[in-house]
Design an enzyme around this catalytic site. Structure first.
Site, short mmCIF file in Angstrom:
data_model
loop_
_atom_site.label_atom_id
_atom_site.label_comp_id
_atom_site.label_asym_id
_atom_site.label_seq_id
_atom_site.Cartn_x
_atom_site.Cartn_y
_atom_site.Cartn_z
N ASN A 225 -10.18 0.33 -0.38
CA ASN A 225 -9.27 0.24 0.76
C ASN A 225 -9.98 0.55 2.06
OD1 ASN A 225 -7.38 -0.11 -1.23
ND2 ASN A 225 -6.05 1.55 -0.59
N ASP B 220 0.86 -1.19 0.00
CA ASP B 220 0.00 0.00 0.00
C ASP B 220 0.90 1.25 0.00
OD1 ASP B 220 -2.35 1.48 0.18
OD2 ASP B 220 -2.53 1.26 2.37
N HIS B 221 0.59 2.21 -0.86
CA HIS B 221 1.31 3.49 -0.91
C HIS B 221 2.84 3.36 -0.92
CE1 HIS B 221 -2.09 6.19 -0.79
NE2 HIS B 221 -2.65 5.40 0.10
ZN LIG Z 1 -4.57 5.09 0.63
#
Ligand SMILES: [Zn+2]
Length: 349
Positions: A266, A83-84
């Site tokens: 998410n 994530d990210h």
């Molecule tokens: Zn995010």
């Protein structure tokens, strides 16, 4: 079954017209909660770890836990997603560990705070796509900037500061070849997303629909999409918590998104609230207890309940057995020979 490509998971979701929740993890109990919910609802699932999670749990602990989840749940397709990712190096390290999907969030510079230029975003995302696709790994990119900060990542400010421009979304998808596209439509990371029930002035579903019209086959991703339900807030506050009143993204808005190309949603805050509420309740009602299992077990159950509910609401429930996993090596071949397209279908304005 072995970890599967997120691209396969999302392509199947598009065929079936449903969304797939991507749930953040930091520890064993959260992974177990997600897998229990996936078994209960027969759902394919995306498990994701932020840079903060990888640092907290140490890479190898976390990755081995995911491998255990895959081994213990042979009937559940699981994609493991970074994530990210803030840089090429972060994504590369996740891919080398065995993650089957990465997000390159080039909407921010590598400090994870400063908005980047469009050209910088295209350049770093393209570089990650080239590296990842050669290895059969999926890439999610981001165009536009979300509000808020979580795990030290984010530009801060309101979700309305950098809403995605549909024309830029088209150009970004064409120039990078990403498999999934995160867009900014007014949502923020963290618990404090909206100060009242969001309407069209703060949650830009019209922008999402406009992007989907231009990019009808592109898998869209909604970040910051916890619903932050009042009942979860109330449990925390009833047992000594001090959460300020707040609103998340209503489930019916997410479902509208799913009807308009959203394939990955998410969710983190809702699970954090469920866990914290369950632990506070045990501490409040039975302060004599001190065995961590006495509060981690209810915490795990509370998270399972939220995840199972989201899986049902997003429509992924019942779809775990729809397809056989394609190996990551086969996926890599698909990217190389063009059978897995990376050029978006673009509709005229
Ligand atoms: Zn995010």
């Amino acid at each position: 079954m072995p970890l599967v490509s997120m691209r396969q998971l999302l392509d199947e979701a598009a065929k079936g017209g449903y969304g797939v929740g991507a749930f953040n993890v930091n520890d064993m109990e959260q992974i177990q909660a997600i897998m229990a919910a996936a078994r209960e609802t027969k759902s394919p699932v995306i498990v994701q770890a932020s840079r903060g999670a990888r640092a907290f749990a140490e890479d190898l602990y976390l990755f081995k836990l995911i491998q255990a989840a895959a081994e213990l749940n042979p009937d559940i397709p699981i994609a493991m997603h970074q994530d990210h990712g803030n840089s090429f190096e972060t994504c590369k390290s996740a891919i080398e560990l065995g993650y089957t999907s990465v997000m390159m969030d080039g909407s921010l510079k590598a400090d994870g705070k400063t908005p980047s230029t469009f050209e910088e975003n295209v350049e770093v995302t393209r570089k990650v796509v080239d590296f990842a696709h050669e290895r059969g790994v999926t890439v999610e990119g981001e165009i536009g900037v979300l509000g808020g900060v979580e795990d030290g990542h984010g530009a801060g400010g309101s979700g309305l500061d950098h809403i995605t421009d549909p024309d830029q979304a088209v150009e970004f998808a064409e120039r990078t070849g990403v498999d999934a596209l995160a867009i900014a439509i007014g949502t923020s990371h963290g618990a404090y997303k909206f100060t009242k029930k969001p309407d069209g002035s703060v949650l830009k579903m019209d922008v999402l629909i406009a992007i989907h019209k231009r990019l009808p086959n592109t898998h869209l991703v909604m970040h910051g999409s916890s619903s932050v339900p009042k009942d979860l807030q109330d449990v925390v506050n009833k047992y000594g918590g001090k959460l300020k009143e707040t609103w998340g993204v209503p489930v019916e808005e997410i479902q509208l998104g799913i009807r308009n190309g959203v394939r990955k949603i998410n969710v983190d805050t809702d699970n954090r609230l469920a866990i914290t509420g369950a632990i506070r309740k045990v501490f409040w009602e039975t302060p004599e207890k001190f065995d961590p299992r006495d509060y981690l077990k209810p915490a795990r159950e509370a998270m399972q309940k939220v995840v199972a509910l989201r899986m049902t609401q997003f429509g992924q429930a019942g779809h775990a057995g729809d397809y056989a996993p394609i190996s990551i090596a086969e996926i890599a071949k698909g990217y190389a020979d063009g059978s897995l397209t990376t050029q978006p279908l673009v509709a005229a304005k």
